[in-house]
Design a protein around this motif. Structure first.
Motif, mmCIF file in Angstrom:
data_model
loop_
_atom_site.group_PDB
_atom_site.id
_atom_site.type_symbol
_atom_site.label_atom_id
_atom_site.label_comp_id
_atom_site.label_asym_id
_atom_site.label_seq_id
_atom_site.Cartn_x
_atom_site.Cartn_y
_atom_site.Cartn_z
ATOM 1 N N HIS A 1 1.165 -1.005 -0.542
ATOM 2 C CA HIS A 1 0.158 -0.207 0.010
ATOM 3 C C HIS A 1 0.608 1.379 -0.190
ATOM 4 N N PHE A 2 0.305 2.452 -0.978
ATOM 5 C CA PHE A 2 0.990 2.965 -1.096
ATOM 6 C C PHE A 2 1.827 3.435 0.094
ATOM 7 N N PRO A 3 1.107 3.969 1.289
ATOM 8 C CA PRO A 3 1.690 4.865 2.642
ATOM 9 C C PRO A 3 2.748 4.386 2.737
ATOM 10 N N ARG A 4 3.502 2.924 2.508
ATOM 11 C CA ARG A 4 4.387 2.051 2.855
ATOM 12 C C ARG A 4 4.999 2.736 2.116
ATOM 13 N N ILE A 5 5.781 3.996 1.777
ATOM 14 C CA ILE A 5 6.919 4.070 0.454
ATOM 15 C C ILE A 5 8.145 3.787 1.669
ATOM 16 N N MET A 6 7.368 4.579 2.343
ATOM 17 C CA MET A 6 9.411 4.495 3.210
ATOM 18 C C MET A 6 9.521 4.238 3.499
#
Length: 328
Positions: A235-240
């Motif tokens: 999921h893109f909020p996990r980009i970090m």
């Protein structure tokens, strides 16, 4: 332009209302009916040599999509200005915009790095690049920017070409395993340079109807690009985590909020109408009869109870910008 980008076109639409827009008159002069001759310059049109990355457009209705970009730009541009300002990009630096569309952010990035810098935009859609070049020419920025057709998964550039790479509403939404893409973006950045991904992260567009909006957001269109059954780390909020797995350092994130309230100008009403139309697509089969009736009552511009007509209308939205430094 990938099929994913086309499907989630609402992600190109949200922003704040403050800020001066020097390109607005230029943008207003364009419409999908403008007669712009396609380029035949083979050096600027790089095909990737397979069906997925054909030089033919992957956007089934380019005119409709383009109209959405043009109409919603008054909402979008100010928040990108604020985000780019916060980056403090070095004057005279050279950067790449991955998934540049019709080039709006390319122009903002070029403005930030000054006349001594240069920004290249890359996209899969040759139709969009035609408009991007025309907008740059009208803005008098043809010497500061350039555009190429190409695939973000196989960038047509040598290692260590750019000082930084930017991607708005594109790289963060790519389907599948993100690590190869992040490594590809980092490959073309010089040691010590930055990879920057900015993505839409939240919204409230239906004030007073939080349950309906929650149900709409839980549809396939509403939760995209996340898909039911996908691993949480995709999921893109996990980009970090993606950045760190790709070997980047000094990873950080900053979120920018925008808002809008009544009374709405004609321009803002058009922008928000287009945004609402793009936000929840083909949701009928996933809604209850009651929710569908409420959606038609509140979200269709021809409805006498269209949500934008309420005198106390207020909406907000956020973009999150992730940045990582390429190791030396």
């Amino acid at each position: 332009m990938s099929p994913t980008r086309q499907r989630y076109c609402f992600l190109c639409a949200l922003c704040a209302l403050c800020g001066y827009n020097p390109f607005q008159e230029i943008i207003k002069s364009f419409s999908p009916e403008d007669e712009v001759e396609p380029t035949n310059n083979k050096e600027e049109s790089i095909g990737m040599g397979n069906e997925k990355n054909s030089t033919e457009s992957t956007v089934p209705d380019t005119d409709t999509y383009l109209q959405g970009l043009l109409v919603t730009n008054p909402l979008q541009e100010p928040i990108f200005r604020r985000a780019i300002h916060a980056l403090n990009l070095p004057l005279g630096s050279r950067g790449l915009d991955v998934g540049c569309g019709i080039g709006f952010q390319v122009m903002l990035l070029a403005e930030a790095v000054g006349p001594g810098g240069h920004v290249t935009g890359i996209d899969l859609s040759p139709e969009f690049l035609v408009y991007a070049r025309s907008i740059a020419e009208k803005a008098g920025m043809s010497e500061q920017v350039s555009f190429q057709e190409g695939d973000m998964n196989n960038l047509p550039f040598d290692d260590d070409t750019f000082d930084w790479v930017w991607s708005a509403n594109c790289a963060g939404y790519a389907p599948g395993e993100p690590l190869p893409l992040l490594k590809e973006l980092a490959r073309v950045v010089k040691p010590g340079g930055s990879v920057i991904i900015i993505v839409w992260s939240s919204q409230q567009l239906l004030p007073g109807y939080p349950v309906l909006e929650a149900h709409l957001n839980a549809t396939s269109s509403g939760i995209a690009p996340f898909a039911r059954g996908a691993a949480p780390e995709l999921h893109f909020p996990r980009i970090m985590g993606w950045f760190r797995r790709a070997g980047m350092e000094d990873v950080n994130v900053r979120t920018f909020a925008g808002d809008v309230c009544a009374p709405l100008s004609k321009e803002m009403r058009s922008a928000l109408t287009s945004l609402i139309e793009m936000r929840w697509v083909d949701v009928r089969a996933e809604l209850s009869e009651g929710d569908w009736a409420e959606y038609q009552r509140l979200c269709l511009p021809e409805s006498p109870e269209f949500i934008l007509g309420i005198p106390d209308y207020y909406a907000f939205f956020t973009y999150s910008m992730f940045r990582g430094r390429v190791r030396g």
